[in-house]
Scaffold this motif. Structure first.
Motif, short mmCIF file in Angstrom:
data_model
loop_
_atom_site.label_atom_id
_atom_site.label_comp_id
_atom_site.label_asym_id
_atom_site.label_seq_id
_atom_site.Cartn_x
_atom_site.Cartn_y
_atom_site.Cartn_z
N CYS A 146 43.97 -11.05 64.43
CA CYS A 146 44.64 -11.96 63.50
C CYS A 146 44.37 -11.52 62.06
O CYS A 146 43.24 -11.17 61.72
N VAL A 148 44.43 -12.97 58.28
CA VAL A 148 44.46 -14.20 57.47
C VAL A 148 44.98 -13.85 56.08
O VAL A 148 44.47 -12.93 55.43
N CYS A 204 49.52 -13.36 62.57
CA CYS A 204 49.25 -13.56 61.14
C CYS A 204 49.17 -15.05 60.85
O CYS A 204 49.98 -15.84 61.35
N PHE A 205 48.20 -15.40 60.04
CA PHE A 205 47.96 -16.79 59.65
C PHE A 205 48.07 -16.87 58.14
O PHE A 205 47.25 -16.31 57.41
N TYR A 235 48.56 -19.32 54.72
CA TYR A 235 48.37 -20.71 54.28
C TYR A 235 48.48 -20.82 52.77
O TYR A 235 48.33 -19.84 52.03
N TYR A 253 38.96 -19.15 52.29
CA TYR A 253 39.25 -17.99 53.14
C TYR A 253 38.32 -17.98 54.35
O TYR A 253 38.76 -17.75 55.49
N ALA A 263 39.40 -20.53 56.76
CA ALA A 263 40.60 -20.08 57.46
C ALA A 263 40.24 -19.12 58.59
O ALA A 263 40.84 -19.15 59.67
N ILE A 264 39.24 -18.26 58.35
CA ILE A 264 38.76 -17.38 59.41
C ILE A 264 38.20 -18.20 60.56
O ILE A 264 38.46 -17.91 61.75
N ALA A 281 41.03 -19.52 62.57
CA ALA A 281 41.61 -18.48 63.42
C ALA A 281 40.72 -18.21 64.64
O ALA A 281 41.21 -18.07 65.77
N ILE A 303 39.34 -10.09 63.23
CA ILE A 303 40.04 -10.85 62.19
C ILE A 303 39.94 -10.08 60.88
O ILE A 303 38.85 -9.66 60.46
N VAL A 356 41.45 -9.81 56.61
CA VAL A 356 41.91 -10.63 55.49
C VAL A 356 42.83 -9.79 54.61
O VAL A 356 42.60 -8.59 54.38
#
Length: 303
Positions: free
Chosen positions: A32, A34, A62-63, A65, A93, A96-97, A100, A111, A113
Motif C-alpha cells: 500500500c 499512503v 493506494c490510500f 486522504y 501520516y 494513516a500508516i 493501512a 507500506i 509513503v
C-alpha cells in the motif's frame, strides 16, 4: 478505477477522510502507498490521477486522504480549519500508516509513503522517524522552511510579517478568531502564502473545479518558516528514497532540494523533470513522472 470512501482516527481523535484504491475484484493482500497532498491542496487535485495510474500498472493499493482541516477531513474541536502545522501533519501520516496496516487487504510489512511539495517534505520526515515505512517517494519537496520562506518573501516584507505573527498570537491569546492570509494572489506585491505566478495559476484553476479555498491561517506561515523536513534525511537509509525535482522550481527551489538530496544516504534515486513546480502533476510531464515512480515502486515495494 474503483475506489472506496474511507475514514480513520488520528492519535488525537480527529477524523480524516479519503479514498482507497485497488483493482476491482482483486482480493489479494497487496502493498500500500499512503498519499497526501501539499500546502492547502485537496486529494482531488491530481492525487487521484497518480493513485489510478499506480494501481492500474502495479500490484499495489493506494490510500489517499485529505489533510486535517482541509477538504473532507475534520479538524480538532476548537481549532481552526485551514491551519497547517507540520507536527500534526507528519503525525497524521503515521496514523494513516496504522490505518493501512489494520486493513485485511494490505500487507502491513509493505507500506510506502508519497508526498508532494509541502507533503514531499513530510514524507522525508516520516521516512526517517517511522521505521514502518518501506519506501519514500518525495516529489518537488519543501526541504527547508527557513530558506524557502526567505526565497519567497521579499526582504522588505519580512518585518511586516513578523509584526503580523505577533499581532495574531496576541489576538488568539485574547480569544479572538485567528487571522488569515490568501494562499495566492494575482498581485505578487500583496500578502499571500505562495507569491509565485505559477502558484496563482494552479490554485485558481482548481478553485473553479473543486472545493479548494484560498486561505490559510497566519500561524500557518509562521509554522512554515520554522519547518526543516530534511533535517533527518540521512536517517531515511536504508529505506529506498526517490526524490523527484523540477529543474526550474521557484516555489520549492531546485537547488535547495538538490542540496538535501546530496545529504541522503543510499539507496536513493534522483529524477529531474523539465519545467517548474506544478509541471510534475499533469500535462506532458505526467507520464514521464508517474512511469518513473511506478518503476521505483515495482522494484522496491512490489517485488
Amino acid at each position: 478505477m474503483p475506489r472506496e470512501d474511507i475514514s480513520f482516527q488520528t492519535a488525537d481523535n480527529v477524523t480524516l477522510r479519503g479514498w482507497f484504491y485497488k483493482l476491482s475484484g482483486d482480493n489479494s493482500v497487496l502493498p500500500c502507498l499512503v498519499m497526501a497532498h501539499g500546502f492547502s491542496s485537496l486529494k482531488e487535485m491530481d492525487l487521484n490521477t497518480f493513485a489510478e495510474y499506480f494501481t492500474s500498472h502495479l500490484p499495489l493499493s493506494c490510500f489517499v486522504y485529505d489533510n486535517r482541516g482541509f477538504g473532507d477531513s475534520d479538524t480538532k474541536e476548537g481549532q481552526p480549519r485551514h491551519e497547517i502545522i507540520r507536527t500534526q501533519q507528519t503525525s497524521d501520516y503515521s496514523d494513516a500508516i496504522t490505518y493501512a496496516q489494520s486493513r485485511s487487504d494490505v500487507n502491513p510489512d509493505k507500506i510506502g509513503v508519497w508526498g508532494s511539495s509541502y507533503s514531499g517534505g513530510h514524507v522525508l520526515w516520516a521516512g526517517a522517524v517511522d521505521r514502518r515505512v518501506k519506501v519514500v517517494l518525495s516529489q518537488v519537496p519543501c526541504v527547508d522552511g527557513w530558506s524557502n520562506f526567505h526565497r519567497l518573501i521579499r526582504p522588505d516584507f519580512v518585518a511586516g510579517l513578523n509584526r503580523l505573527f505577533q499581532e495574531d498570537r496576541l489576538a488568539r491569546a485574547a480569544g479572538k478568531p485567528p487571522g488569515s492570509l490568501p494562499v495566492v494572489d494575482e498581485d505578487p506585491h500583496k500578502p499571500s502564502a505562495l507569491p509565485t505566478p505559477d502558484s496563482y495559476q494552479f490554485f485558481t484553476g482548481w478553485g473553479k473545479n473543486s472545493n479548494w479555498k484560498n486561505n490559510v491561517t497566519v500561524k500557518t506561515i509562521e509554522a512554515f518558516r520554522e519547518y526543516h523536513p530534511s533535517a533527518h534525511i540521512q536517517h531515511i537509509s536504508p529505506t529506498p528514497l526517490l526524490m523527484t525535482v523540477a529543474e526550474n522550481d521557484v516555489l520549492t527551489p531546485t537547488d535547495l532540494a538538490l542540496e538535501a538530496y546530496s545529504r541522503a544516504l543510499e539507496p536513493k534515486q534522483l529524477h529531474l523533470l523539465p519545467g517548474g513546480h506544478f509541471d510534475a502533476y499533469s500535462g506532458p510531464n505526467f507520464e514521464r513522472n508517474a512511469n518513473k515512480q511506478a518503476q521505483f515502486l515495482r522494484e522496491h515495494l512490489c517485488a
